[in-house]
Design a protein around this motif. Structure first.
Motif, PDB file in Angstrom:
ATOM      1  N   UNK A 347       0.848  -1.192   0.000  1.00  0.00           N
ATOM      2  CA  UNK A 347       0.000   0.000   0.000  1.00  0.00           C
ATOM      3  C   UNK A 347       0.883   1.242   0.000  1.00  0.00           C
ATOM      4  N   UNK A 348       0.686   2.109  -1.008  1.00  0.00           N
ATOM      5  CA  UNK A 348       1.383   3.396  -1.047  1.00  0.00           C
ATOM      6  C   UNK A 348       0.500   4.440  -0.383  1.00  0.00           C
ATOM      7  N   UNK A 349       1.083   5.223   0.560  1.00  0.00           N
ATOM      8  CA  UNK A 349       0.316   6.192   1.327  1.00  0.00           C
ATOM      9  C   UNK A 349       1.111   7.504   1.438  1.00  0.00           C
ATOM     10  N   UNK A 350       0.596   8.601   0.888  1.00  0.00           N
ATOM     11  CA  UNK A 350       1.270   9.892   1.062  1.00  0.00           C
ATOM     12  C   UNK A 350       1.169  10.364   2.515  1.00  0.00           C
ATOM     13  N   UNK A 351       2.280  10.831   3.067  1.00  0.00           N
ATOM     14  CA  UNK A 351       2.339  11.345   4.440  1.00  0.00           C
ATOM     15  C   UNK A 351       2.779  12.799   4.433  1.00  0.00           C
ATOM     16  N   UNK A 352       2.296  13.528   5.415  1.00  0.00           N
ATOM     17  CA  UNK A 352       2.669  14.931   5.580  1.00  0.00           C
ATOM     18  C   UNK A 352       4.034  15.056   6.260  1.00  0.00           C
ATOM     19  N   UNK A 353       4.573  16.265   6.239  1.00  0.00           N
ATOM     20  CA  UNK A 353       5.745  16.600   7.049  1.00  0.00           C
ATOM     21  C   UNK A 353       5.280  17.649   8.058  1.00  0.00           C
ATOM     22  N   UNK A 354       4.589  17.189   9.092  1.00  0.00           N
ATOM     23  CA  UNK A 354       3.883  18.121   9.979  1.00  0.00           C
ATOM     24  C   UNK A 354       4.817  18.968  10.833  1.00  0.00           C
ATOM     25  N   UNK A 355       6.046  18.486  11.088  1.00  0.00           N
ATOM     26  CA  UNK A 355       6.963  19.258  11.916  1.00  0.00           C
ATOM     27  C   UNK A 355       8.008  20.004  11.087  1.00  0.00           C
ATOM     28  N   UNK A 356       7.839  19.954   9.758  1.00  0.00           N
ATOM     29  CA  UNK A 356       8.684  20.741   8.844  1.00  0.00           C
ATOM     30  C   UNK A 356      10.176  20.485   8.998  1.00  0.00           C
ATOM     31  N   UNK A 357      10.556  19.254   9.342  1.00  0.00           N
ATOM     32  CA  UNK A 357      11.985  18.970   9.454  1.00  0.00           C
ATOM     33  C   UNK A 357      12.496  18.123   8.289  1.00  0.00           C
ATOM     34  N   UNK A 358      11.605  17.816   7.329  1.00  0.00           N
ATOM     35  CA  UNK A 358      11.944  17.032   6.136  1.00  0.00           C
ATOM     36  C   UNK A 358      12.486  15.653   6.495  1.00  0.00           C
TER      37      UNK A 358
END
Length: 682
Positions: A347-358
């Motif tokens: 399963x491919x799932x896009x995830x956020x970068x919620x803490x902006x640390x890449x």
């Protein structure tokens, strides 16, 4: 023109077959060079080229073969030297829009597309390498099957439909013959709003091919729209886009043969909802490829196993991509932290970068950071069936004929990547093997160099195939065991393969050496169309293109030649720097006439816009002996000290105090010095 070309081919038959060949060529019978075969045809229209390729509109080959592109020197009798590029092997029938990559950069002018046969059944174009003995042209009613076209060098651009946040878009492919930019316009450009339609421009792009070019839109789009990517030049050579501010005086668009701008169109959908596409695929189990992913605010694409559907949110994570900036991405490779050992669904799932640390922190923070993108409360996903075996990718490439590079191979249980030639498709399972890698451990391997068993003299289609190490001896024995060991990885009963077109280009190897000053030895020279290797002295870097010639080899046929001895017509008596240069035989007479023709014949091979050269130091035995036995005078000692100081200063200013110093400068200057003559040949 047809008659003149036929005359040239008859002349070649005389050269290779004696007087018996004349009658054969004139009657069109019993000649490998010109066999009559009704039904063959070629259509080759005037066109714009991106600088690397031309497109043959249609070619019909009743018995299979190739479509070969000759340059205008064909009309002057240069039958072999005029071959500028050829297609891969084409099966019997009609083929449309055949792209032919040319060995040298495409030049404005006339080209001829010619239908060639496959006479020896090896699916390798050997017309030039065989000196015209194999794979000759089709003829109909005594005429060579060909068509001519005028080609204008320009650019090409392509962009697929895609989602966007409105701030950026991705242009799939841009090819620029002389460098420049790709500018994205909105559809109002079609109504004459040349400047007002500009939405964004790329950074400067050098000459050549550029893929997945992201363009930030200075004027974002807010609604679904049609965008128009346009290839622009860098007319003032400042690598800064000034088309708009100069009101069109600088950096205008590349143009097609009919004078229109080089453009493409694409529909963009403005959205803030993430998307991904994950296709079924074969893999070695250590990595997978996500076909596309759209992350509106940037982030990652994470691969989960099927247990994610059962609530194993964290334990299901098999691997995640590197950080992806906001926008649309294609062919994203994800390395799996935990390899897949059996066929399964992932399963491919896009995830956020919620803490902006890449950095992907979803698992280690127990879901506090970098959670998945959602749509209507559910995670955005796509599933794909994964077959564990192997995967391989090899791109079209240039080679000196001794090695090829396989871009990427993933082998589940270790093994090798084997390179076959195109006779594999005719069932030559063992005889088609032309090289193999060293043993590869289980996992992903990138940029694998494969040394070929024999040097290739002609460009051709090659097949990369991962093979297992079935007897676990880390030694490739597939051929010698006649297939009992180390067979290919398969999926659904078919071998895992990828194909690429390999172009053999001119190259030189020349080591510094000591001689009597009457001869020098060029270690190796590859000439894809045959020709000569000419030895220049260092004055070639100062523009003495003809006066610098010290000697030339005998004619060398197409292919690679090692330890070529060149007798110097102007004997060298002092230690010096020499510059051997690869030259063509443009008039096909096997006689070097570059100097006497003042550069109009037998010009240098050119790669990436520069002559193909090497540089080495020549030590003369007598000069060396004298320097060892004679004591320098006081004046000579002072001059030597001054020279050493100047050399040290030159090295520090040109190489930072280390490196090749003068030799590197000679090489660079040599490339520049011969560019004028090279262009005259284009």
């Amino acid at each position: 023109m047809r008659q003149r070309i036929l005359t040239a081919l008859i002349a070649l038959t005389v050269l290779t077959s004696g007087t018996a060949g004349v009658a054969a060529a004139e009657t069109g019978t019993d000649s490998e060079l010109a066999q009559a075969s009704n039904g063959a045809s070629v259509t080759f229209a005037n066109q714009t080229s991106d600088g690397d390729t031309v497109t043959v509109d249609s070619v019909t080959l009743p018995e299979g073969g190739y479509v070969t592109v000759h340059d205008a020197s064909l009309n002057e009798g240069a039958v072999l030297g005029s071959v500028a590029g050829t297609s891969t092997y084409l099966g019997p029938g009609t083929h449309e829009n055949v792209t032919v990559t040319l060995t040298d950069d495409v030049s404005d002018g006339s080209y001829v597309a010619m239908a060639h046969m496959e006479t020896d059944g090896d699916r390798t174009y050997e017309f030039v390498a065989s000196n015209g003995q194999t794979d000759g042209p089709y003829t109909t009613d005594g005429d060579i099957v060909l068509d001519g076209a005028d080609v204008t060098v320009s650019a090409s651009v392509s962009m697929s439909d895609q989602p966007t946040t409105g701030d950026s878009v991705v242009v799939d492919r841009v090819v620029l013959s002389e460098g420049g930019f790709v500018t994205v316009h909105d559809a109002s450009v079609t109504e004459g709003a040349v400047f007002e339609s500009i939405r964004g421009t790329s950074a400067y792009l050098g000459p050549g091919v550029h893929e997945d070019v992201r363009v930030q839109l200075s004027e974002p789009v807010t609604d679904n729209a049609t965008l128009v990517p346009m290839a622009h030049m860098d007319t003032n050579d400042d690598e800064a886009y000034t088309f708009e501010e100069s009101e069109g005086e600088a950096d205008g668009p590349y143009a097609t043969a009919d004078g229109s701008a080089v453009v493409d169109t694409a529909a963009v959908t403005v959205t803030d909802t993430a998307r991904t596409t994950f296709d079924a695929q074969a893999t070695g189990g250590h990595s997978v490829v996500v076909e596309s992913v759209f992350v509106p605010d940037g982030g990652f694409v994470t691969i989960h196993d099927g247990s994610v559907a059962e609530g194993a949110v964290f334990d299901s994570v098999r691997g995640t991509s590197t950080y992806l900036e906001p926008g649309y991405h294609t062919d994203v490779v994800v390395t799996l932290d935990t390899p897949v050992e059996n066929d399964t669904t992932l399963v491919a799932m896009p995830h956020r970068d919620t803490d902006d640390d890449e950095t992907y922190d979803f698992v280690e923070t127990n879901g506090k950071d970098d959670g998945p993108y959602t749509n209507m409360g559910s995670a955005v996903t796509d599933t794909g069936e994964v077959t564990v075996s192997a995967s391989v990718t090899i791109a079209d490439q240039s080679s000196d004929g001794t090695t090829v590079v396989v871009d990427r191979v993933d082998v589940s249980e270790g093994g090798f990547v084997v390179v076959h030639d195109a006779t594999l498709f005719d069932g030559a399972v063992f005889d088609s093997v032309v090289g193999h890698s060293e043993y590869l451990e289980p996992g992903v391997h990138e940029n694998v160099t494969v040394t070929l068993d024999e040097r290739l003299a002609s460009g051709q289609t090659l097949v990369a195939m991962p093979h297992a190490d079935s007897d676990a001896d880390e030694s490739y024995t597939f051929v010698e065991s006649e297939g009992d060991a180390d067979g290919p990885y398969t999926v659904g009963g078919d071998a895992v393969v990828d194909t690429a077109q390999t172009t053999i280009e001119a190259s030189l190897a020349f080591e510094s050496q000591t001689t009597d000053g009457e001869t020098v030895t060029v270690d190796a020279v590859t000439l894809q169309d045959g020709g000569f290797v000419t030895v220049h002295d260092a004055s070639v870097t100062e523009g003495a293109v003809f006066e610098s010639i010290r000697g030339t080899s005998a004619y060398l046929g197409p292919g690679t030649h090692e330890n070529v001895t060149v007798t110097l017509s102007d004997t060298v008596t002092e230690n010096t720097t020499l510059v051997p240069m690869a030259h063509r035989d443009t008039d096909g007479d096997e006689t070097y006439t570059f100097a006497e023709s003042e550069g109009s014949a037998d010009g240098p091979y050119v790669a990436a816009g520069s002559a193909v050269v090497a540089v080495g130091d020549l030590s003369v035995e007598s000069a060396t002996e004298n320097s060892m036995t004679e004591e320098p005078t006081e004046t000579e000692m002072e001059e030597m000290t001054e020279m050493e100081e100047m050399t040290e200063m030159d090295e520090e200013s040109t190489t930072g105090g280390s490196g090749p110093g003068f030799t590197a400068a000679v090489a660079l200057a040599a490339l520049v010095a011969v560019a004028f003559v090279a262009r005259r040949q284009a």
